[in-house]
Design a protein around this motif. Structure first.
Motif, PDB file in Angstrom:
ATOM      1  N   SER A  31       0.910  -1.136  -0.044  1.00 27.77           N
ATOM      2  CA  SER A  31       0.062   0.083   0.007  1.00 27.77           C
ATOM      3  C   SER A  31       0.903   1.222  -0.217  1.00 27.77           C
ATOM      4  N   LEU A  32       0.240   2.143  -0.295  1.00 25.05           N
ATOM      5  CA  LEU A  32       1.081   3.430  -0.406  1.00 25.05           C
ATOM      6  C   LEU A  32       0.067   4.538   0.126  1.00 25.05           C
ATOM      7  N   GLN A  33       0.410   5.360   1.174  1.00 25.04           N
ATOM      8  CA  GLN A  33      -0.277   6.405   1.879  1.00 25.04           C
ATOM      9  C   GLN A  33       0.421   7.829   1.556  1.00 25.04           C
ATOM     10  N   TRP A  34      -0.145   8.846   1.474  1.00 27.09           N
ATOM     11  CA  TRP A  34       0.242  10.053   1.223  1.00 27.09           C
ATOM     12  C   TRP A  34      -0.375  10.822   2.485  1.00 27.09           C
ATOM     13  N   TYR A  35       0.662  11.476   2.986  1.00 27.79           N
ATOM     14  CA  TYR A  35       0.393  12.732   4.182  1.00 27.79           C
ATOM     15  C   TYR A  35       0.705  14.043   3.804  1.00 27.79           C
ATOM     16  N   ARG A  36      -0.047  14.890   4.428  1.00 28.37           N
ATOM     17  CA  ARG A  36       0.551  16.483   4.315  1.00 28.37           C
ATOM     18  C   ARG A  36       0.836  16.799   5.667  1.00 28.37           C
ATOM     19  N   GLN A  37       2.011  17.606   6.004  1.00 26.09           N
ATOM     20  CA  GLN A  37       2.353  18.046   7.115  1.00 26.09           C
ATOM     21  C   GLN A  37       2.635  19.525   7.065  1.00 26.09           C
ATOM     22  N   GLU A  38       2.060  20.212   7.981  1.00 24.18           N
ATOM     23  CA  GLU A  38       2.285  21.592   8.164  1.00 24.18           C
ATOM     24  C   GLU A  38       2.871  21.973   9.338  1.00 24.18           C
ATOM     25  N   PRO A  39       3.787  23.203   9.321  1.00 20.21           N
ATOM     26  CA  PRO A  39       4.787  23.524  10.195  1.00 20.21           C
ATOM     27  C   PRO A  39       4.234  23.276  11.796  1.00 20.21           C
ATOM     28  N   GLY A  40       5.045  22.692  12.349  1.00 19.37           N
ATOM     29  CA  GLY A  40       4.755  22.597  13.968  1.00 19.37           C
ATOM     30  C   GLY A  40       3.597  21.512  14.219  1.00 19.37           C
ATOM     31  N   GLU A  41       3.151  20.845  13.168  1.00 19.83           N
ATOM     32  CA  GLU A  41       2.334  19.890  13.255  1.00 19.83           C
ATOM     33  C   GLU A  41       2.671  18.553  12.867  1.00 19.83           C
ATOM     34  N   GLY A  42       2.082  17.574  13.128  1.00 20.83           N
ATOM     35  CA  GLY A  42       2.092  16.029  12.765  1.00 20.83           C
ATOM     36  C   GLY A  42       1.870  15.813  11.360  1.00 20.83           C
ATOM     37  N   PRO A  43       2.145  14.811  10.602  1.00 18.48           N
ATOM     38  CA  PRO A  43       1.610  14.504   9.098  1.00 18.48           C
ATOM     39  C   PRO A  43       0.103  14.090   9.277  1.00 18.48           C
ATOM     40  N   VAL A  44      -0.640  14.465   8.572  1.00 16.14           N
ATOM     41  CA  VAL A  44      -2.210  14.023   8.462  1.00 16.14           C
ATOM     42  C   VAL A  44      -2.504  13.277   7.037  1.00 16.14           C
ATOM     43  N   LEU A  45      -3.118  12.084   7.390  1.00 20.33           N
ATOM     44  CA  LEU A  45      -3.274  11.450   6.024  1.00 20.33           C
ATOM     45  C   LEU A  45      -4.291  11.893   5.167  1.00 20.33           C
TER      46      LEU A  45
END
Lengths: 110, 114
Positions: A31-45
């Motif tokens: 499987s392959l997951q994509w996450y987005r991470q904003e400064p100061g936060e953890g990655p979000v699926l």
């Protein structure tokens, strides 16, 4: 050593333009997951793809999993400043451990 | 609902000191992960806990690093005799522990070793 190579490393575009981020590996992933991470936060699926050749759409985001399950791409149509962030791909093997790429930093200028 | 909580959010310590980083996972999540994120690098796997099974410690970079998970819930990552190369953001994540389960991350602890 990164099992997943992401390109480009940095991407800066104007609002309204399209962009594509790539995630490549010599390994096959279940499987392959994509996450987005904003400064100061953890990655979000953002999405999980599990079938070779699978295409998933999430509003203006289109995700594709390669036929051989070794690569993936993320395409954003008509990018907006809110799309700014670090995009990470993560590959899952037969177990539970996810291997992450180094990420692509996307900046969308208003 | 409550997400994954990590504390402290920032930690500055002197080289050679020990530090403890805490993670409170989402209630009901059986799996807990620790990752390390250095500038310009992806997420480096450190350790994984799943229920009552023995943890997978294969990612711990040296014997100065250890982690425990008490009662299947809260986890503590301990770094002994910190070195400057330990400076990074330490991220904790939890999940339902099933195949393809998404990871829910905390906001991390930024560790700076001076």
């Amino acid at each position: 050593t990164q099992l997943l190579e992401q390109s480009p490393q940095f991407l800066s575009i104007q609002e309204g333009e399209n962009l594509t981020v790539y995630c490549n590996s010599s390994s096959v992933f279940s499987s392959l997951q994509w996450y987005r991470q904003e400064p100061g936060e953890g990655p979000v699926l953002l999405v999980t793809v599990v079938t070779g050749g699978e295409v998933k759409k999430l509003k203006r985001l289109t995700f594709q999993f390669g036929d051989a399950r070794k690569d993936s791409s993320l395409h954003i149509t008509a990018a907006q400043p809110g799309d700014t962030g670090l995009y990470l791909c993560a590959g899952g093997g037969t177990g539970y451990k996810l291997s992450f790429g180094a990420g692509t930093t996307v900046t969308v200028r208003a | 609902g409550a997400g994954v909580s990590q504390s402290p959010s920032n930690k500055v310590t002197e080289k050679g000191k020990d530090v403890e980083l805490r993670c409170d996972p989402i209630s009901g999540h059986t799996a807990l992960y620790w990752y390390r994120q250095s500038l310009g690098q992806g997420l480096e796997f450190l350790i994984y806990f799943q229920g009552n099974s023995a943890p997978d410690k294969s990612g711990l970079p040296s014997d100065r690093f250890s982690a425990e998970r008490t009662g299947g819930s809260v986890s503590t990552l301990t770094i002994q005799r910190t070195q400057q190369e330990d400076s990074a953001v330490y991220l904790c994540a939890s999940s339902f522990g099933q195949r393809h389960s998404p990871l829910h991350f905390g906001n991390g602890t930024r560790l700076t070793v001076t």
